[in-house]
Write an enzyme that holds these catalytic residues in place. Structure first.
Site, short mmCIF file in Angstrom:
data_model
loop_
_atom_site.label_atom_id
_atom_site.label_comp_id
_atom_site.label_asym_id
_atom_site.label_seq_id
_atom_site.Cartn_x
_atom_site.Cartn_y
_atom_site.Cartn_z
N ASP A 23 0.86 -1.17 -0.12
CA ASP A 23 -0.08 -0.11 0.07
C ASP A 23 0.77 1.27 -0.16
OD1 ASP A 23 -2.19 1.60 0.39
OD2 ASP A 23 -2.99 1.00 2.15
N CYS A 61 -5.77 4.89 -3.82
CA CYS A 61 -6.11 3.42 -3.41
C CYS A 61 -7.40 2.87 -4.01
CB CYS A 61 -6.11 3.45 -1.91
SG CYS A 61 -4.73 3.85 -0.96
N LYS A 115 -6.45 -4.93 3.98
CA LYS A 115 -7.32 -3.59 3.60
C LYS A 115 -8.29 -4.04 2.47
CE LYS A 115 -6.24 1.12 1.88
NZ LYS A 115 -5.33 2.23 1.67
N HIS A 117 -11.08 -1.03 1.24
CA HIS A 117 -11.36 0.29 0.72
C HIS A 117 -12.07 0.29 -0.34
CE1 HIS A 117 -8.99 4.20 0.65
NE2 HIS A 117 -10.22 4.43 0.89
N ASP A 271 -0.42 -0.96 -4.87
CA ASP A 271 -1.79 -0.34 -5.38
C ASP A 271 -1.35 0.88 -5.89
OD1 ASP A 271 -1.04 1.19 -3.22
OD2 ASP A 271 -3.13 1.37 -2.51
N ASN A 272 -0.35 1.50 -5.80
CA ASN A 272 0.17 2.80 -6.39
C ASN A 272 1.29 3.24 -5.87
OD1 ASN A 272 -2.78 3.89 -4.61
ND2 ASN A 272 -0.48 4.65 -4.16
#
Length: 285
Positions: A23, A61, A115, A117, A271-272
């Site tokens: 993350d 995210c 997570k 989200h 994720d990024n």
């Protein structure tokens, strides 16, 4: 990273799939790219895997995770404008089919750890209503790594459904004081250990590390990051990544002990890109 593990029965037996997501991990914050941050387990995977670099992720995210779960551009999923926020009527569209739903239809045991989200406005947006047999983790964007609270509410929870479809939502206040990354690793190892191999296995392990707040056990900062020439904040960030890397190694070890690794596709991604203490070199910061 996608390790290739050919086996004699690969064409007759459905492969296990392990998808591990960091993350806000900086592009350059792994050892095999030259970072001083210790990631020996990820580096080992990279050394014997296909490294996929010609792809683009969303910068935040929820849109990125929506694409990962649906295989569609964020603008098609309802999450292209930004992150899913607490209790708003917002999440991956209920008309979307998610990866775990497709896998479950094809006989897979499906588990999510870490997570989410991707929406929590109603139970229909949450993991066990979107194709996962079980969920252990949190719904929101972040939480304190030790208290598991966000906005003074504990978000660490365990979800599953009874045979009649009733959802169980067990808030894990009893785990307060235990570090998120260790909890998510241990749960993943437990799921692998207990898996009935008559079914193929899908694990979505979405660590919140190294997303803010940047927190790590003091002993891990000393163990993993005392060599980092930077601020204490930067050393905590480095330790968070190294603890996650240690978890990757434990998951691989569990797969080997269970005899599952030879028929497993394992993907590690972020994720990024990273923020604050991260390095995205040579990409744009």
């Amino acid at each position: 990273i996608a390790p290739v593990n050919p086996s004699s029965d690969v064409h007759t037996k459905k492969p296990n799939i392990i998808m591990i997501v960091g993350d806000d991990l900086g592009y350059n914050d792994v050892g095999f790219r030259g970072s001083h941050i210790l990631t020996p387990n990820i580096d080992k995977l990279a050394g014997k895997s296909v490294i996929l670099e010609n792809h683009i992720l969303s910068a935040t995210c929820s849109p990125s995770r929506a694409s990962l779960m649906t295989g569609r551009y964020p603008i098609r999923t309802g999450l292209w404008t930004g992150n899913s926020k607490p209790y708003e009527e917002f999440g991956v569209g209920l008309d979307e089919t998610l990866l775990p739903e497709m896998l479950k239809r094809n006989g897979y045991a499906t588990h999510a750890v870490g997570k989410w989200h991707l929406g929590m406005y109603s139970w229909e947006f949450t993991p066990v209503k979107r194709g996962f047999d079980t969920f252990f983790g949190f719904y929101l964007s972040e939480q304190d790594y030790f208290t598991h609270k966000e906005e003074n509410r504990t978000d660490l929870r365990e979800n599953f459904q009874y045979g009649n479809g009733d959802l169980v939502d067990n808030i894990r206040d009893d785990l307060s004081g235990q570090y998120d990354t260790y909890l998510f690793t241990n749960k993943s190892v437990e799921l692998i250990k207990d898996h009935d191999q008559s079914k193929p296995f899908f694990l979505y392990l979405a660590y919140n590390a190294p997303h803010s707040p940047h927190q790590a056990p003091k002993e891990d900062v000393i163990k993993f990051a005392s060599h980092i020439n930077g601020t204490h904040h930067e050393r905590k960030y480095a330790a968070m990544i190294s603890v996650m890397d240690d978890g990757v190694g434990k998951v691989v070890g569990a797969l080997n002990r269970k005899g599952m690794m030879k028929n497993t596709i394992l993907v590690f991604t972020s994720d990024n890109g990273g923020a604050r203490a991260a390095s995205n070199y040579p990409l744009r910061r």
